[in-house]
Write an enzyme that holds these catalytic residues in place. Structure first.
Site, short mmCIF file in Angstrom:
data_model
loop_
_atom_site.label_atom_id
_atom_site.label_comp_id
_atom_site.label_asym_id
_atom_site.label_seq_id
_atom_site.Cartn_x
_atom_site.Cartn_y
_atom_site.Cartn_z
N HIS A 1 0.83 -1.21 0.00
CA HIS A 1 0.00 0.00 0.00
C HIS A 1 0.87 1.27 0.00
O HIS A 1 0.70 2.15 -0.85
CB HIS A 1 -0.91 -0.03 1.24
CG HIS A 1 -1.82 1.15 1.35
ND1 HIS A 1 -3.13 1.11 0.94
CD2 HIS A 1 -1.61 2.41 1.82
CE1 HIS A 1 -3.69 2.30 1.15
NE2 HIS A 1 -2.78 3.11 1.68
N GLU A 2 1.81 1.32 0.93
CA GLU A 2 2.66 2.52 1.02
C GLU A 2 3.56 2.65 -0.20
O GLU A 2 3.90 3.76 -0.62
CB GLU A 2 3.46 2.52 2.32
CG GLU A 2 2.62 2.49 3.59
CD GLU A 2 1.57 3.59 3.68
OE1 GLU A 2 1.75 4.66 3.06
OE2 GLU A 2 0.54 3.36 4.36
N GLU B 1 -4.45 7.71 -3.15
CA GLU B 1 -4.99 6.45 -2.65
C GLU B 1 -5.33 5.51 -3.80
O GLU B 1 -5.29 4.28 -3.63
CB GLU B 1 -6.21 6.75 -1.78
CG GLU B 1 -6.63 5.62 -0.89
CD GLU B 1 -5.65 5.32 0.25
OE1 GLU B 1 -4.72 6.13 0.49
OE2 GLU B 1 -5.82 4.27 0.88
#
Lengths: 488, 488
Positions: free
Chosen positions: A254-255, A284
């Site tokens: 995700h990061e 996002e």
């Protein structure tokens, strides 16, 4: 030197100072000694004071008036400077410095309260943060909706009404998917030993596979995973739960989505106003494309299953298919960041409604814990068992990020459209993912979206990349297909 | 608000920003990704630009004129602000920013050149640093000696003439001690396996024993050991050589001396102009008292011998006395930071003469390597075998610290006087050191010196603590007694 040149030279120093502030925040969350917290609060306030003074410097107004924009890049740079200038001019320097100081302290108190399950100890400073943010929202709104005004920092052009419409479109179809999944038998789960060192080594390998450049970044541990910085120094953090390796791995992927966006902005935009991601929603969309649409795909799970067994031995599931089902298990749970793709947006709707009520003055901090618990019981069917599973689970409100949560769902929506387009243009993506190689998709995202930074506004950025205006339909169709297969 | 209050409020923000700059420097040397270097150079330049603007803000001149000082603390704060204000007003902002940018780049190039033994690759950027520092020295000197002018940043009140007098007093007696030691038989040496993890664990234990507060600091690895930051966030670094554990241990004790000075300044001086060590010479007197006068004493070596054997097993020496002799071995060697107490000041004299010649224009960068080698051969009797053993061994010139080196010897001199006074007031110090407990001495230094920060000037600080004006005699007497015993 033209007015535009003067403006850009001034702005370059401001951008560099903003990078220092980002790194100082990183330091606070990863390596800062505990006892430094009070001094650090003053340091952050001092930096914020300097940044605020620069972002409201009267010369900016003169330069913006005089500057001519010969091309799209210059027009976009002026748009970004103007937006920040007009925004910050409305916020008194005293309020900006106080927000920096109080949120720095509040973040420390949140971490302690979360670790000790002492919700009451956090409420006074949260009330202080909320008071300052409401004051800021009122200053920014010029009589309009203060929540909408606060949202502009994260999603320029976004509004509570748009977010509510998005959630209305999602809600019935997600609720139906959730009920279907939860009424099925229990999903398989991993079991075994997952030592921290092995998790971090695999996390670094997966980060690199998704294109994260460790020469211009770092992977460290923190309480709450985050990415910070841009350009040549975009760092990420993750966390390790030795019983649940998915936590570390998917937080990392995700990061990496966030950090790759920052690392892949074209070099000529470095330290310029458009030299970073255009909005939190578009940001996002990258992290969700990486984490969910690719990282939790059946194809990539097949590869990851092998690497997990290489690293940890027996992991409690015996086939790629079982592993895929474990990575996408829909289960009752308290924690947003651990939620599956179906329930995640329900977590966000809860936060959106509560934070909007707090900003509008309809919900007091003293009533927050009860309001959270009631809403959670209504939406998720269980009572919150302890504060760290309830309103203390997220760092966001402690640092004043009211108005930020809905951009997570918007990111899911954007990701639906982006990955629909990727799969249209890269029909053999699954074959590459099955080899642990997301690069056909990450290259597409770099070339069609990431390299432009904030050249275009959020919705325009998505439309330029995909050829279609954003809509909830691709995400919902993707989820319905995927979870109908997983929960037949 | 009086003018003094206004000044102190303004200054507090400046001090907080200076702390951010210190932490950014720490980050660069410990955790920064390699590829971030060009961006970091811009970030440091931006911070320097902001700090320079604040330190030369015309309001400072007005406040300094109007402020009244009701007590010693206020007088000292005004003295420190005035010194920095008058100094920085002489340096154009353009030059200050350029120095920050070029030294940040030069530091990276120095590290690479040192690692690859490529002296030539470092010379162009060193020439650039020197050119800027000479320009700065000329701007500061108002027609006086530019080297003296540069020295004021490190040792207010110091001068090349004073340093030369100090070295003249030391030189014959140190040369005699050196010849005596080198003509004796070889000193014992440690041998064995010294894994990095064991060294770092022991370094942390020793740091705590010397009073370093890990709740307000950190111990990390870096190419060159240093301490940075003050007040609640004073960090230190060390380095590990798996063949030579003294390197890590004594570097750590040394940096603890610096950091303890910063940590022990009284809390009411936090983020004020006097809230840090008063000069590099006084700073170095703390690190030398900790590292040499205590850390290399026969009493402390007795305790350390036991802890080393506990940690590493057989270490190649069989008694406390042998260990003490190994920790104080006088041997031919290239590296200043590894030199014994006798030869150390000879290393400094070399650097003092060369850097003074460079600043005065009597030595060109192109001739530096040869000049170093010639002087080293003359003073130490051997040729330099590779650049990392010669002029590339120290970081200082890459970051523009010309004028700094003599403060190391001044620190040794101050330490001689301080520890003479400590031993006068704490007659049983050796009994405590034999138990691994330096606190009777570190408490004395905290109470008589460290807690006052920069309340008094450098020489006055030493005199207030000891009751005597600084002189080379205590140091020389201490060295002659110690090394006559070690090399009978």
């Amino acid at each position: 030197m033209t007015a535009y040149d003067d403006l850009m030279a001034f702005q370059r120093t401001t951008e560099a100072l903003a990078e220092v502030a980002a790194r100082t925040g990183w330091d606070q969350e990863t390596v800062m000694p505990r006892g430094a917290a009070p001094q650090r609060a003053e340091e952050m306030a001092a930096l914020e004071e300097v940044l605020h003074a620069r972002r409201t410097d009267p010369r900016l107004g003169e330069w913006l008036e005089a500057a001519e924009a010969p091309d799209d890049v210059a027009r976009a740079n002026l748009r970004e400077v103007r937006r920040t200038f007009e925004r910050n001019r409305k916020v008194p320097a005293r309020l900006a410095a106080e927000l920096a100081r109080v949120t720095s302290l509040a973040q420390g108190q949140w971490a302690t309260a979360r670790a000790t399950q002492d919700a009451a100890s956090f409420l006074p400073v949260l009330a202080e943060v909320l008071r300052l943010r409401r004051e800021e929202g009122a200053a920014l709104a010029d009589g309009g909706d203060p929540y909408d005004a606060l949202m502009q920092d994260y999603e320029p052009g976004g509004s509570a009404a748009d977010m509510a419409a998005m959630f209305d479109a999602m809600r019935p179809r997600l609720v139906a998917l959730r009920e279907r999944a939860l009424s099925g038998g229990p999903a398989p789960a991993l079991s075994g030993r997952f030592p921290a060192a092995g998790q971090m080594a695999l996390a670094a390998e997966v980060a690199r596979a998704f294109g994260y450049d460790m020469q211009r970044g770092r992977l460290d541990l923190a309480v709450h995973p985050f990415s910070s910085g841009s350009g040549l120094d975009a760092r990420i953090t993750t966390r390790v739960d030795e019983e649940d390796p998915f936590n570390c791995l998917y937080s990392t992927i995700h990061e990496v989505g966030h950090a790759a966006y920052e690392q892949n902005v074209a070099a000529e935009h470095l330290l310029t106003p458009i030299g970073q991601g255009v909005s939190m929603g578009v940001h996002e969309s990258q992290s969700r494309s990486y984490e969910n649409q690719m990282g939790r795909s059946e194809a990539f799970c097949g590869w990851l299953f092998g690497r997990m067994r290489d690293t940890f031995g027996d992991i409690g599931v015996a086939s790629e298919r079982e592993f895929y089902r474990a990575a996408n298990a829909v289960r009752p749970g308290y924690i947003r960041t651990e939620a599956d793709e179906v329930q995640y947006n329900l977590h966000i709707m809860l936060r959106f409604d509560l934070e909007r009520a707090m900003i509008l003055g309809d919900l007091q901090v003293a009533d927050l814990e009860a309001a959270w618990s009631d809403r959670f019981a209504a939406d998720f069917g269980v009572a919150v068992d302890r504060p760290s599973n309830g309103f203390l689970q997220d760092v966001h409100w402690s640092v004043g990020l009211m108005g930020y949560f809905p951009t997570y769902s918007l990111g899911n929506l954007f990701a639906g459209g982006l990955m629909q387009a990727v799969r249209r243009d890269v029909p053999d993506l699954d074959a590459a993912l099955r080899r642990g190689n997301p690069s056909p998709a990450t290259d597409w995202l770099r070339d069609r979206l990431q390299r432009f930074g904030a050249l275009r506004g959020p919705a325009e950025t998505i439309e330029h990349a995909t050829g279609h205006a954003p809509s909830p339909e691709p995400l919902l169709a993707y989820l319905e297909t995927k979870f109908a297969d997983l929960y037949p």
